[in-house]
Design a protein around this motif. Structure first.
Motif, PDB file in Angstrom:
ATOM      1  N   LYS A  88     -16.977  -4.968 -40.642  1.00  0.00           N
ATOM      2  CA  LYS A  88     -17.349  -5.817 -41.779  1.00  0.00           C
ATOM      3  C   LYS A  88     -16.287  -6.897 -42.004  1.00  0.00           C
ATOM      4  CE  LYS A  88     -19.576  -2.133 -44.428  1.00  0.00           C
ATOM      5  NZ  LYS A  88     -19.434  -1.336 -45.668  1.00  0.00           N
ATOM      6  N   ILE A  89     -15.037  -6.556 -41.784  1.00  0.00           N
ATOM      7  CA  ILE A  89     -13.935  -7.486 -42.008  1.00  0.00           C
ATOM      8  C   ILE A  89     -13.783  -8.454 -40.835  1.00  0.00           C
ATOM      9  CG2 ILE A  89     -11.423  -7.642 -42.296  1.00  0.00           C
ATOM     10  CD1 ILE A  89     -11.727  -4.841 -43.716  1.00  0.00           C
ATOM     11  N   PHE A  90     -13.835  -7.920 -39.616  1.00  0.00           N
ATOM     12  CA  PHE A  90     -13.617  -8.729 -38.421  1.00  0.00           C
ATOM     13  C   PHE A  90     -14.848  -9.542 -38.024  1.00  0.00           C
ATOM     14  CE2 PHE A  90     -10.446  -5.271 -36.937  1.00  0.00           C
ATOM     15  CZ  PHE A  90      -9.481  -5.769 -37.793  1.00  0.00           C
ATOM     16  N   GLY A  91     -16.016  -9.075 -38.361  1.00  0.00           N
ATOM     17  CA  GLY A  91     -17.233  -9.779 -37.982  1.00  0.00           C
ATOM     18  C   GLY A  91     -17.661  -9.514 -36.551  1.00  0.00           C
ATOM     19  N   LYS A  92     -16.933  -8.651 -35.847  1.00  0.00           N
ATOM     20  CA  LYS A  92     -17.292  -8.268 -34.484  1.00  0.00           C
ATOM     21  C   LYS A  92     -16.661  -6.913 -34.178  1.00  0.00           C
ATOM     22  CE  LYS A  92     -13.719 -11.427 -32.743  1.00  0.00           C
ATOM     23  NZ  LYS A  92     -13.447 -12.511 -31.819  1.00  0.00           N
ATOM     24  N   LYS A  93     -17.009  -6.353 -33.015  1.00  0.00           N
ATOM     25  CA  LYS A  93     -16.569  -4.998 -32.686  1.00  0.00           C
ATOM     26  C   LYS A  93     -15.089  -4.891 -32.336  1.00  0.00           C
ATOM     27  CE  LYS A  93     -20.925  -3.038 -31.212  1.00  0.00           C
ATOM     28  NZ  LYS A  93     -21.553  -2.127 -30.277  1.00  0.00           N
ATOM     29  N   SER A  94     -14.547  -5.900 -31.659  1.00  0.00           N
ATOM     30  CA  SER A  94     -13.175  -5.813 -31.169  1.00  0.00           C
ATOM     31  C   SER A  94     -12.435  -7.128 -31.401  1.00  0.00           C
ATOM     32  CB  SER A  94     -13.189  -5.474 -29.680  1.00  0.00           C
ATOM     33  OG  SER A  94     -11.880  -5.376 -29.187  1.00  0.00           O
ATOM     34  N   VAL A  95     -11.182  -7.032 -31.856  1.00  0.00           N
ATOM     35  CA  VAL A  95     -10.329  -8.209 -32.032  1.00  0.00           C
ATOM     36  C   VAL A  95      -8.944  -7.886 -31.490  1.00  0.00           C
ATOM     37  CG1 VAL A  95     -11.526  -9.059 -34.081  1.00  0.00           C
ATOM     38  CG2 VAL A  95      -9.572  -7.574 -34.349  1.00  0.00           C
ATOM     39  N   SER A  96      -8.188  -8.926 -31.173  1.00  0.00           N
ATOM     40  CA  SER A  96      -6.810  -8.688 -30.755  1.00  0.00           C
ATOM     41  C   SER A  96      -5.950  -8.569 -32.011  1.00  0.00           C
ATOM     42  CB  SER A  96      -6.302  -9.822 -29.864  1.00  0.00           C
ATOM     43  OG  SER A  96      -6.012 -10.958 -30.635  1.00  0.00           O
ATOM     44  N   MET A  97      -4.819  -7.915 -31.860  1.00  0.00           N
ATOM     45  CA  MET A  97      -3.935  -7.741 -33.012  1.00  0.00           C
ATOM     46  C   MET A  97      -3.433  -9.097 -33.523  1.00  0.00           C
ATOM     47  SD  MET A  97      -0.267  -6.491 -31.431  1.00  0.00           S
ATOM     48  CE  MET A  97      -0.809  -4.897 -30.945  1.00  0.00           C
ATOM     49  N   PHE A  98      -3.429 -10.107 -32.661  1.00  0.00           N
ATOM     50  CA  PHE A  98      -2.931 -11.417 -33.049  1.00  0.00           C
ATOM     51  C   PHE A  98      -3.924 -12.191 -33.916  1.00  0.00           C
ATOM     52  CE2 PHE A  98      -1.090 -10.298 -28.898  1.00  0.00           C
ATOM     53  CZ  PHE A  98       0.213 -10.110 -29.314  1.00  0.00           C
ATOM     54  N   GLU A  99      -5.209 -11.934 -33.747  1.00  0.00           N
ATOM     55  CA  GLU A  99      -6.204 -12.621 -34.571  1.00  0.00           C
ATOM     56  C   GLU A  99      -6.605 -11.801 -35.804  1.00  0.00           C
ATOM     57  OE1 GLU A  99     -10.226 -13.120 -32.863  1.00  0.00           O
ATOM     58  OE2 GLU A  99      -9.587 -11.777 -31.259  1.00  0.00           O
ATOM     59  N   MET A 100      -6.084 -10.607 -35.921  1.00  0.00           N
ATOM     60  CA  MET A 100      -6.437  -9.743 -37.052  1.00  0.00           C
ATOM     61  C   MET A 100      -6.094 -10.404 -38.388  1.00  0.00           C
ATOM     62  SD  MET A 100      -5.179  -5.876 -37.939  1.00  0.00           S
ATOM     63  CE  MET A 100      -3.536  -6.333 -38.430  1.00  0.00           C
ATOM     64  N   ASN A 101      -4.915 -11.018 -38.492  1.00  0.00           N
ATOM     65  CA  ASN A 101      -4.499 -11.629 -39.761  1.00  0.00           C
ATOM     66  C   ASN A 101      -5.419 -12.765 -40.184  1.00  0.00           C
ATOM     67  OD1 ASN A 101      -2.393  -9.902 -40.258  1.00  0.00           O
ATOM     68  ND2 ASN A 101      -0.902 -11.165 -39.181  1.00  0.00           N
ATOM     69  N   LYS A 102      -5.975 -13.489 -39.214  1.00  0.00           N
ATOM     70  CA  LYS A 102      -6.916 -14.563 -39.523  1.00  0.00           C
ATOM     71  C   LYS A 102      -8.154 -13.980 -40.222  1.00  0.00           C
ATOM     72  CE  LYS A 102      -9.645 -16.087 -36.322  1.00  0.00           C
ATOM     73  NZ  LYS A 102     -10.217 -16.712 -35.135  1.00  0.00           N
ATOM     74  N   HIS A 103      -8.642 -12.854 -39.717  1.00  0.00           N
ATOM     75  CA  HIS A 103      -9.814 -12.224 -40.321  1.00  0.00           C
ATOM     76  C   HIS A 103      -9.480 -11.614 -41.685  1.00  0.00           C
ATOM     77  CE1 HIS A 103     -12.297 -12.830 -36.795  1.00  0.00           C
ATOM     78  NE2 HIS A 103     -11.327 -12.340 -36.041  1.00  0.00           N
ATOM     79  N   LEU A 104      -8.277 -11.067 -41.819  1.00  0.00           N
ATOM     80  CA  LEU A 104      -7.872 -10.500 -43.105  1.00  0.00           C
ATOM     81  C   LEU A 104      -7.766 -11.586 -44.173  1.00  0.00           C
ATOM     82  CD1 LEU A 104      -5.119  -7.901 -42.127  1.00  0.00           C
ATOM     83  CD2 LEU A 104      -7.477  -7.452 -42.793  1.00  0.00           C
ATOM     84  N   SER A 105      -7.284 -12.754 -43.807  1.00  0.00           N
ATOM     85  CA  SER A 105      -7.114 -13.848 -44.773  1.00  0.00           C
ATOM     86  C   SER A 105      -8.424 -14.236 -45.440  1.00  0.00           C
ATOM     87  CB  SER A 105      -6.521 -15.075 -44.081  1.00  0.00           C
ATOM     88  OG  SER A 105      -5.205 -14.815 -43.697  1.00  0.00           O
ATOM     89  N   ALA A 106      -9.517 -14.125 -44.710  1.00  0.00           N
ATOM     90  CA  ALA A 106     -10.826 -14.462 -45.277  1.00  0.00           C
ATOM     91  C   ALA A 106     -11.243 -13.466 -46.357  1.00  0.00           C
ATOM     92  CB  ALA A 106     -11.872 -14.507 -44.174  1.00  0.00           C
ATOM     93  N   HIS A 107     -10.598 -12.300 -46.393  1.00  0.00           N
ATOM     94  CA  HIS A 107     -10.950 -11.256 -47.366  1.00  0.00           C
ATOM     95  C   HIS A 107      -9.890 -11.095 -48.447  1.00  0.00           C
ATOM     96  CE1 HIS A 107     -14.544  -9.657 -45.348  1.00  0.00           C
ATOM     97  NE2 HIS A 107     -13.955 -10.123 -44.256  1.00  0.00           N
ATOM     98  N   LEU A 108      -8.964 -12.041 -48.540  1.00  0.00           N
ATOM     99  CA  LEU A 108      -7.913 -11.987 -49.555  1.00  0.00           C
ATOM    100  C   LEU A 108      -7.989 -13.218 -50.441  1.00  0.00           C
ATOM    101  CD1 LEU A 108      -4.949 -10.855 -47.285  1.00  0.00           C
ATOM    102  CD2 LEU A 108      -6.239  -9.440 -48.890  1.00  0.00           C
ATOM    103  N   THR A 109      -7.857 -12.995 -51.740  1.00  0.00           N
ATOM    104  CA  THR A 109      -7.871 -14.084 -52.700  1.00  0.00           C
ATOM    105  C   THR A 109      -6.534 -14.100 -53.420  1.00  0.00           C
ATOM    106  OG1 THR A 109     -10.226 -13.673 -53.043  1.00  0.00           O
ATOM    107  CG2 THR A 109      -9.114 -15.069 -54.657  1.00  0.00           C
ATOM    108  N   ALA A 110      -5.904 -15.261 -53.466  1.00  0.00           N
ATOM    109  CA  ALA A 110      -4.618 -15.378 -54.149  1.00  0.00           C
ATOM    110  C   ALA A 110      -4.829 -15.182 -55.655  1.00  0.00           C
ATOM    111  CB  ALA A 110      -3.997 -16.734 -53.887  1.00  0.00           C
ATOM    112  N   LYS A 111      -3.921 -14.462 -56.248  1.00  0.00           N
ATOM    113  CA  LYS A 111      -3.994 -14.208 -57.687  1.00  0.00           C
ATOM    114  C   LYS A 111      -3.617 -15.472 -58.433  1.00  0.00           C
ATOM    115  CE  LYS A 111      -2.305 -10.971 -61.125  1.00  0.00           C
ATOM    116  NZ  LYS A 111      -1.417  -9.862 -61.388  1.00  0.00           N
ATOM    117  N   LYS A 112      -4.446 -15.886 -59.388  1.00  0.00           N
ATOM    118  CA  LYS A 112      -4.180 -17.097 -60.175  1.00  0.00           C
ATOM    119  C   LYS A 112      -3.566 -16.705 -61.512  1.00  0.00           C
ATOM    120  CE  LYS A 112      -7.934 -19.567 -58.011  1.00  0.00           C
ATOM    121  NZ  LYS A 112      -9.227 -20.160 -58.160  1.00  0.00           N
ATOM    122  N   ASP A 113      -2.521 -17.440 -61.858  1.00  0.00           N
ATOM    123  CA  ASP A 113      -1.863 -17.140 -63.145  1.00  0.00           C
ATOM    124  C   ASP A 113      -2.279 -18.124 -64.210  1.00  0.00           C
ATOM    125  OD1 ASP A 113      -0.440 -14.975 -62.190  1.00  0.00           O
ATOM    126  OD2 ASP A 113       1.177 -16.223 -61.435  1.00  0.00           O
TER     127      ASP A 113
END
Length: 113
Positions: A88-113
């Protein structure tokens, strides 16, 4: 009048301590970069929890999940074979460890103060 080395050393130390205290951030000061708290998406919260965390902690918890469920490829340990939650996070079955952070960033929202 010449100061002794001992006296000048104490004076320099006191001045350095004073500068350090003045430059120190007050408690609760805003954090930025990798230590700034981020909010995970609902899909990512299934793995790391719903609480706001620094980005570095999110990555650490994802790696803990990957290792716990033995999701690294046996032949190429740089590849991560996602289970249902990670797909669900990666959008595909397999990713390299180097592209993992790119996929994680799409699921993180910066906290607004």
């Amino acid at each position: 009048m010449a100061r002794t080395a001992e006296k000048s050393g104490k004076g320099e130390t006191a001045a350095a301590e004073k500068k350090t205290k003045a430059a120190a951030k007050p408690a609760g000061a805003a954090r930025g970069g990798i230590t700034a708290p981020v909010t995970p998406s609902a899909d990512l919260a299934e793995i790391v929890g719903k609480a706001d965390l620094p980005r570095s902690e999110v990555v650490k918890k994802v790696w803990d999940y990957i290792k716990k469920h033995d999701l690294q490829d046996a032949k190429d340990r740089r590849q991560i074979n996602g289970d249902d939650k990670l797909q669900k996070i990666f959008g595909k079955k397999s990713v390299s460890m180097f592209e993992m952070n790119k996929h994680l960033s799409a699921h993180l929202t910066a906290k607004k103060d």
